[in-house]
Enzyme design. Structure first.
Site, PDB file in Angstrom:
ATOM      1  CB  VAL A 221      -4.602  -7.096   1.694  1.00  0.00           C
ATOM      2  CG1 VAL A 221      -5.749  -8.049   1.447  1.00  0.00           C
ATOM      3  CG2 VAL A 221      -4.394  -6.163   0.508  1.00  0.00           C
ATOM      4  CE  LYS A 222      -1.892  -1.828  -0.547  1.00  0.00           C
ATOM      5  NZ  LYS A 222      -3.121  -2.165  -1.280  1.00  0.00           N
ATOM      6  CB  ILE A 223       0.691  -1.732   6.980  1.00  0.00           C
ATOM      7  CG1 ILE A 223       1.660  -2.033   5.835  1.00  0.00           C
ATOM      8  CG2 ILE A 223       1.366  -1.877   8.336  1.00  0.00           C
ATOM      9  CD1 ILE A 223       2.186  -3.435   5.793  1.00  0.00           C
TER      10      ILE A 223
END
Length: 382
Positions: free
Chosen positions: A187-189
């Site tokens: 879910v991170k960049i």
């Protein structure tokens, strides 16, 4: 319009798949050339001298604390508004953990609260871990100045902040810190599946983290404590861990990193649309510190009427909008309560938490999906 909209979601392109496939067809699935290539690309993107990849940001935080010499008898201070890993890394090293309350506008560690706590403390902590919550950089210039004055080390938990900038410089450049850690959770960049990295300008810190991530074992004669018996020789010179990243993960991360600029542009466009569409509702949209350019990992609204938070959240979820809450203050978790912390210890973090809801924020969120989220928030939160 139907279909579940999560609060976060990875994007894996054909180029990403091809990069991973190339590793699968190569001679190395781990401990090969892909990890060093990813480290070089990441350091270059962030203006750092070194990047040390690990199998998670939690592992990278652990390695960073060890490299900074944190141990029994020492203290680590961090933000209560974070995931538990930001504090747990101190416990892994046998250190005491304490917290510094947040700025009620940025939701990041408050430099004024940090300064007051330092003045009142019998001794400064060994390490302070500011957390760039939701992707917005902390006021690192102020925290770095306090580090110089009081003599503590600074470890940035930048798990949310790949692609963020502060005063024009990329987060990860370590202009006011010793080490900065990124997360590459889905879910991170940028994602590597699971994964993390620690960035630093310090040669010795980088070498120490690289050694400790692989059992404390070296084949470098220059690091060995006695003469090697032959070219096959390796020596364990420290008690390390298996915190390594695989080449498959690194190939995915390097491919994703190539489109970081496109990812940032889309996230900022989504945030700006939320800002405009939600203005005038009985809630607060994210305030941005002047000079800070968020990576927009999360888009958090805060309801004016905190007593309605659960009803609004459940109403949105009933519409198949996967809103979430980031974060339950660490000091209120059972493990930390057993250590003596209690509700009321850090009121700004607790006040923030009481009304917080994270809305969907990811690059592949379509305009139609975002319109659906906005309409639902207007109806549920009005």
């Amino acid at each position: 319009m139907t279909g579940f909209i999560p609060y976060g979601r990875q994007e894996v392109t054909r180029a990403d798949i091809a990069a991973v496939e190339a590793v699968l067809r190569s001679d190395f699935l781990t401990q090969g050339p892909a990890v060093p290539r990813f480290e070089v690309a990441l350091a270059a993107a962030c203006g750092a001298k070194h990047a040390v990849a690990a199998n998670s940001a939690t592992s990278a935080l652990h390695l960073a604390c060890l490299a900074l010499g944190l141990g029994p008898g020492d203290a680590l201070w961090t933000s209560p508004n974070s995931f538990v890993a930001s504090a747990n890394c101190g416990l892994y090293c046998g250190a005491r953990v304490d917290f510094v309350d947040i700025d009620p506008r940025t939701y990041n560690m408050c430099p004024h609260a940090l300064e007051a706590k330092l003045r009142a403390a019998k001794a400064p902590p060994k390490v302070v871990v500011p957390v760039h919550f939701a992707g917005q950089p902390c006021d690192m210039a102020a925290i770095g100045a306090l580090a110089q004055q009081y003599g503590f080390r600074v470890l940035e938990d930048a798990s949310h902040a790949v692609g963020a900038r502060d005063a024009g410089a990329p987060v990860g450049a370590c202009a006011h810190s010793d080490i900065a850690v990124f997360s590459f959770h889905p879910v991170k960049i940028v994602t590597t599946g699971e994964g993390g990295a620690a960035l630093t300008r310090d040669d010795a810190l980088a070498a120490r983290m690289a050694l400790l991530r692989s059992h404390g074992v070296t084949r470098d004669p220059g690091l060995m404590t006695h003469a090697p018996e032959g070219p096959w020789c390796y020596q364990q010179v420290a008690l390390g861990f298996n915190h390594r990243m695989t080449d498959m993960q690194a190939a995915l991360g390097a491919s994703q990193l190539e489109r970081l600029g496109v990812i940032m542009l889309r996230r900022r466009t989504i945030a700006a649309r939320y800002d405009a569409a939600l203005a005038g509702l009985p809630l607060a949209t994210p305030w941005q510190r002047p000079g800070a350019d968020s990576a927009w990992h999360l888009y958090v609204i805060r309801l004016d009427d905190t007593a309605r938070r659960r009803a609004v959240l459940e109403g949105l979820r009933a519409r198949d909008i996967g809103v979430n809450v980031h974060y339950i203050p660490i000091h209120t978790q059972p493990h930390y309560r057993a250590m003596g912390f209690a509700p009321g210890d850090f009121p700004a973090a607790e006040a923030y938490y009481a009304g917080a809801i994270s809305l969907p924020m990811f690059p592949t969120l379509t305009d139609a999906q975002q319109a659906r989220v906005i309409e639902a928030v207007r109806e549920e939160a009005a």
